[in-house]
Design a protein around this motif. Structure first.
Motif, short mmCIF file in Angstrom:
data_model
loop_
_atom_site.label_atom_id
_atom_site.label_comp_id
_atom_site.label_asym_id
_atom_site.label_seq_id
_atom_site.Cartn_x
_atom_site.Cartn_y
_atom_site.Cartn_z
N HIS A 215 0.82 -1.21 0.00
CA HIS A 215 0.00 0.00 0.00
C HIS A 215 0.85 1.26 0.00
O HIS A 215 0.50 2.27 -0.62
CB HIS A 215 -0.98 0.00 1.18
N VAL A 233 -5.84 -2.15 -1.43
CA VAL A 233 -5.22 -3.45 -1.18
C VAL A 233 -6.14 -4.32 -0.31
O VAL A 233 -6.30 -5.52 -0.56
CB VAL A 233 -3.84 -3.28 -0.52
N THR A 236 -8.82 -6.27 -2.06
CA THR A 236 -8.39 -7.44 -2.83
C THR A 236 -8.37 -8.70 -1.97
O THR A 236 -8.33 -9.81 -2.51
CB THR A 236 -6.98 -7.24 -3.41
N THR A 240 -2.22 -6.05 3.60
CA THR A 240 -1.63 -4.76 3.21
C THR A 240 -0.14 -4.71 3.51
O THR A 240 0.57 -3.85 2.99
CB THR A 240 -2.33 -3.59 3.93
N LEU A 255 -5.74 -7.34 -8.03
CA LEU A 255 -5.43 -5.93 -7.74
C LEU A 255 -5.85 -5.03 -8.89
O LEU A 255 -6.43 -3.96 -8.69
CB LEU A 255 -3.94 -5.78 -7.44
#
Length: 282
Positions: A215, A233, A236, A240, A255
């Motif tokens: 991230h 993130v 998904t 992270t 992503l």
């Protein structure tokens, strides 16, 4: 000994030549593109084992010598050209059928040459190439050691190391080690995206700060708010705290899909990372 123009290093080791040719698996009906034939360490064998052979040589003097050597061979075509700009979909010998690529690629241009072939509309069925050893490792890397180059290659092809090649196999010897790599292109990209430029905008952002958590790297690379990058993130399902090098191809697909769904955020004025720094400095 002063290196020849363009920093060329010519392959001289016959055992390496043999390994390259065996990996290329040439047949009498094959059309082959040899990139960077130079003095012809591979060329004679390629010509004798294949059907049509296209020689792409950037050095004008070398290209002239090759053209003279093969002037009576109608199955050999010599092109004096930078292979980074070669269009495989426009040459008549390649447009109507399959072809293979073999080459000792110049270190300074290996990456764009490989991507030029892999991203073309008419891809080769295989590529057996010599590149700098570290570049070969990058191209064939697995999750944990991935880089932007790994991603750029593996989206389009599988990569397999053939042999490592020490400096003494060349004249003059380079200062680095080399490796022979075999790439087998897929008929379609392994990831779904609107365009390569669209996907690699995200990928370049993801690898902007590869040592940072994903991230943080996305915030830096896409220039978006840190909280937005963290949310991106999180959506998904990935941790992270993951770093870009740990992501597999399928992770990049997830992503990318989330990034597109979120409106492809990038270049947001006053990114939190920068604005936070300003606040701390006040």
């Amino acid at each position: 000994m002063t290196p020849p123009p363009l920093g060329q290093h010519f392959l001289t080791d016959t055992s390496v030549v043999k390994a390259i040719l065996e990996s290329a698996d040439l047949r009498s009906g094959d059309t082959v593109v040899e990139v960077g034939p130079g003095r012809g360490a591979l060329t004679s064998d390629i010509v004798s084992q294949s059907g049509k052979v296209l020689l792409i040589e950037y050095d004008a003097e070398m290209a002239q010598r090759l053209a003279f050597k093969y002037e009576t061979n109608t199955n050999v075509n010599v092109i004096n050209l930078d292979a980074r700009h070669f269009g495989s979909d426009s040459h008549t010998w390649l447009s109507d059928g399959n072809y293979k690529v073999v080459g000792n690629l110049p270190y300074y241009a290996a990456n764009p040459i490989v991507r030029n072939f892999l991203e073309s509309t008419h891809k080769p069925t295989s590529m057996v190439i010599m590149v700098q050893r570290e570049v070969a490792r990058d191209m064939a890397a697995e999750p944990g050691d991935m880089s932007l180059l790994s991603l750029a290659v593996q989206i389009y092809a599988s990569a397999e190391k053939v042999i490592d090649v020490p400096p003494q196999c060349f004249d003059p010897p380079p200062k680095v080690h080399s490796s022979v790599l075999k790439l087998t292109p897929s008929s379609e990209p392994k990831l779904r995206f609107d365009s390569p430029d669209d996907f690699f905008k995200l990928a370049r952002g993801g690898f902007k700060s590869p040592r940072k958590q994903l991230h943080n790297s996305l915030a830096d690379g896409l220039f978006i708010h840190l909280d937005d990058a963290r949310s991106l993130v999180s959506e998904t399902g990935l941790e992270t705290t993951r770093r870009p090098a740990t992501l597999a191809l399928e992770d990049w697909q997830v992503l990318y899909d989330v990034w597109v769904k979120s409106g492809r955020p990038s270049n947001i004025p006053g990114s939190i990372r920068r604005s936070q720094k300003r606040k701390l400095d006040d």
